[in-house]
Design an enzyme around this catalytic site. Structure first.
Site, PDB file in Angstrom:
ATOM      1  N   CYS A 404       0.835  -1.203   0.000  1.00 22.09           N
ATOM      2  CA  CYS A 404       0.000   0.000   0.000  1.00 22.09           C
ATOM      3  C   CYS A 404       0.875   1.260   0.000  1.00 22.09           C
ATOM      4  CB  CYS A 404      -0.968  -0.050   1.179  1.00 22.09           C
ATOM      5  SG  CYS A 404      -2.434   0.943   0.868  1.00 22.09           S
ATOM      6  N   HIS A 536      -3.669  -4.999   0.499  1.00 22.50           N
ATOM      7  CA  HIS A 536      -3.036  -5.556   1.708  1.00 22.50           C
ATOM      8  C   HIS A 536      -3.185  -7.076   1.702  1.00 22.50           C
ATOM      9  CE1 HIS A 536      -2.425  -1.776   3.984  1.00 22.50           C
ATOM     10  NE2 HIS A 536      -3.410  -1.357   3.213  1.00 22.50           N
ATOM     11  N   GLU A 538      -1.804  -9.214   3.357  1.00 19.26           N
ATOM     12  CA  GLU A 538      -1.649  -9.834   4.688  1.00 19.26           C
ATOM     13  C   GLU A 538      -2.983 -10.198   5.326  1.00 19.26           C
ATOM     14  OE1 GLU A 538      -0.555  -6.858   3.834  1.00 19.26           O
ATOM     15  OE2 GLU A 538      -1.134  -5.297   5.258  1.00 19.26           O
TER      16      GLU A 538
HETATM   17  N1  GLN Z   1      -1.896   6.446   3.093  1.00 16.02           N
HETATM   18  C1  GLN Z   1      -1.947   5.749   1.860  1.00 16.02           C
HETATM   19  C2  GLN Z   1      -3.297   5.892   1.173  1.00 16.02           C
HETATM   20  O1  GLN Z   1      -4.259   6.238   1.804  1.00 16.02           O
HETATM   21  C3  GLN Z   1      -1.631   4.293   2.069  1.00 16.02           C
HETATM   22  C4  GLN Z   1      -2.657   3.596   2.892  1.00 16.02           C
HETATM   23  C5  GLN Z   1      -2.158   2.327   3.481  1.00 16.02           C
HETATM   24  O2  GLN Z   1      -0.966   2.068   3.475  1.00 16.02           O
HETATM   25  N2  GLN Z   1      -3.053   1.545   4.033  1.00 16.02           N
HETATM   26  O3  GLN Z   1      -3.419   5.623   0.018  1.00 16.02           O
END
Ligand code: GLN
Length: 578
Positions: A404, A536, A538
């Site tokens: 992310c 994500h 995970e």
């Molecule tokens: N802050 C970044 C976004 O909102 C990444 C979010 C995250 O890593 N969950 O896109």
């Protein structure tokens, strides 16, 4: 429906969730269909707005629910898919009761904690316990209810009252309770008084635990068990000793050795449940595989060392699913996982001026690790350090996994170094809030002005792009699949305007969303493993089924990627001897 309530006394944070998930796993190995509900007595509607530095990771479900990290334990141990409704908070209950009151559902009555709030809780539990959670798509046989906090907490009282009502409304054999307590050691002596007090207080609240699970550092002495049994009026076999184990994955084995299966079978009269032979067989298979995989963990000597470059390191649970996924992958690769936690701010040039020792230590950890992982995160703090780490990994051909924010970081680094895009543009809107052109921009539909539940959330598809059959990640997901589904939680994305420029220099966007506008996966072709994912993975990693991006990353870091992609067995080396 059979309910297994797991509550806590003395102190919280001693592993109630692990005991509850382990009990669930044991039920599952019997072939039963198991679901779970986690109760969090706080007033937040969900965990989405909570700071990971205080509360640990926010866990994301298929339906986009942002929930307590314990739901991750249940999904991982039981291989189930939960919904946002499986996490009950006081905020959700209050919102519902107030909505009903405004609608006039209470017909002019005074709306009170008892019976209206408690009734709402009981109705919620009974309804959600029945939702199918596994691939049988059938109603579960048993629902584990974990009550967060400890019994006696003011905000937990409506839940305790609701659970006493649920217990009263059930047949005796349909409700069982395990109360988790803590045994402190003072001057070398195991002390039972806090447990005695905790049992008194749970009983005076109207609940009667069937088993007392005692968390302790070492095995319980016989005298300690005797004393708890005598003063809490239970037999010795109803006192379970849950000592610290080398791995939490071994707790189900510890509980099984203490006869938890027969104890649950007799209390819940599980013999009366019809279990399909196929599920029984599957259960046995799960148990054998689980034991084989987790029992030998202490005997793994070959290490795979990963630098996790994060920004919420004060709270060990901030990256819980990430570290679990690394563990799942390391177990599959038969390697002992060592994680070096590196504070991203310590990698920044400014740290060199204020605290050179910390700066050099941080860079030592990054540069000696076999793999570098930059996990998710929010805001600009520490991002320059992360960009430095991504740069090191790319230029030195070290395996890199960006999750992310970690993918956005890798794109920014590549834009700066390989595409000569100047720094103000080669950054993210999130870091400086400047209303200008950036490589990472915001998704306006996910910026409505309120924070709760407004990100791009939950399970969504990623489509593999043409001519990307060379991808190492795709090989792991299976080349025959045209798309994959993973869970998301973000507000920013790669600016489509820069895609061609980045691709021309070799950063390939191998996966995009179904519109083709949103970038989901990056990979470098001429690199042992350089992968970034906007999602994500995970959240879908399982003990017996490690997440592919993590598996590829760990395998590359351990020099085993070829074996993993060819599905060859990996024989652990013990002290250098096969
Ligand atoms: N802050 C970044 C976004 O909102 C990444 C979010 C995250 O890593 N969950 O896109």
């Amino acid at each position: 429906m059979k309910y297994l309530l797991v509550s806590g006394g003395v102190i919280s944070g001693v592993g109630k969730g692990i005991i509850a998930s382990s009990a669930g796993l044991l039920l599952k190995t019997m072939g039963l269909k198991v679901s779970s509900i986690k109760i969090d007595p706080y007033i937040n509607v969900d965990a989405g707005t909570m700071n990971p530095r205080e509360h640990g990771e926010v866990y994301v479900l298929d339906d986009g629910g942002e929930v307590d990290l314990d739901l991750g334990n249940y999904e991982r141990y039981l291989n189930i898919t939960l919904t946002r409704e499986n996490n009950i908070t006081l905020g959700k209950i209050f919102s519902k009761v107030i909505e009903q009151e405004r609608r006039g559902d209470y017909l002019g009555k005074t709306v009170q904690v008892v019976p209206h709030v408690t009734g709402c809780i009981e109705e919620w539990i009974v309804r959600v316990a029945k939702l199918p959670v596994d691939d049988t798509k059938e109603e579960p046989d048993v629902c584990i209810i974990e009550l967060g906090g400890t019994i006696g907490d003011i905000e937990g009282m409506p839940f305790v009252e609701a659970l006493t009502e649920l217990r009263r409304n059930c047949r005796r054999e349909d409700f069982m309770q395990i109360h988790v307590s803590y045994i402190p050691v003072v001057h070398g002596e195991q002390k039972t008084k806090p447990t005695q007090m905790a049992i008194k207080s749970v009983r005076s609240a109207g609940l009667i635990p069937d088993l007392i699970a005692c968390r302790c550092e070492h095995p319980l002495e016989k005298a300690t068990t005797d004393k708890i049994a005598r003063f809490c009026q239970v037999s010795n076999e109803h006192v379970l000793a849950v000592r610290d184990m080398p791995s939490t994955y071994q707790v189900p084995i510890l509980l099984s050795e203490q006869n938890l299966v027969p104890l649950m079978t007799s209390t819940l009269q599980l013999k009366e449940v019809t279990i399909a032979p196929a599920l029984q067989e599957k259960g046995m298979h799960i148990w054998n595989t689980w034991r084989d995989l987790t029992m030998g963990l202490q005997n793994l000597h070959e290490v795979v060392e990963i630098a996790l470059v994060g920004k919420y390191l004060e709270q060990p649970d901030s990256y819980l699913s990430v570290t679990k996924s690394l563990q799942h992958a390391a177990m599959r690769c038969k390697r002992k996982l060592v994680i070096k936690y590196v504070d991203a701010e310590h990698l920044e040039k400014s740290a060199n001026k204020t605290d050179p020792a910390t700066f050099f230590k941080a860079w030592h950890d990054v540069s000696t690790a076999s793999g570098i992982l930059v996990p998710g995160g929010f805001g600009g703090r520490g991002t320059e350090g992360m960009i430095g780490a991504a740069n090191w990994a790319r230029e030195n051909k070290k395996p890199y996994l960006g999750i992310c924010l970690g993918m956005q970081i890798a794109v920014i680094e590549f834009a700066r170094t390989m595409c000569n895009i100047p720094t103000p543009q080669a950054s993210s809107f999130e870091f400086d809030d400047a209303d200008e052109d950036r490589v990472i921009i915001s998704m306006p539909e996910h910026h409505p002005g309120v924070l709760g539940g407004t990100m791009r959330l939950g399970r969504r598809p990623t489509l593999w792009q043409p001519n990307t059959e060379w991808s190492k990640l795709r090989a792991l997901y299976g080349l025959q699949n045209e798309s994959i589904d993973e869970r998301h939680r973000h507000r920013y994305e790669v600016n489509p305007k820069y895609i061609d420029q980045l691709q021309d220099q070799g950063l390939t966007f191998i996966g995009k969303d179904e519109t083709g506008v949103r970038m989901e996966v990056i990979e470098l072709k001429d690199h042992p493993w350089f992968v970034g994912v906007q999602f994500h993975p995970e959240y879908l990693s399982r003990v017996l089924e490690p997440s592919k991006p993590y598996l590829g990353f760990i395998a590359a870091a351990a020099g085993l990627l070829g074996k993993i992609t060819k599905n060859e067995a990996i024989v652990p080396q013990v002290n250098g001897v096969v």
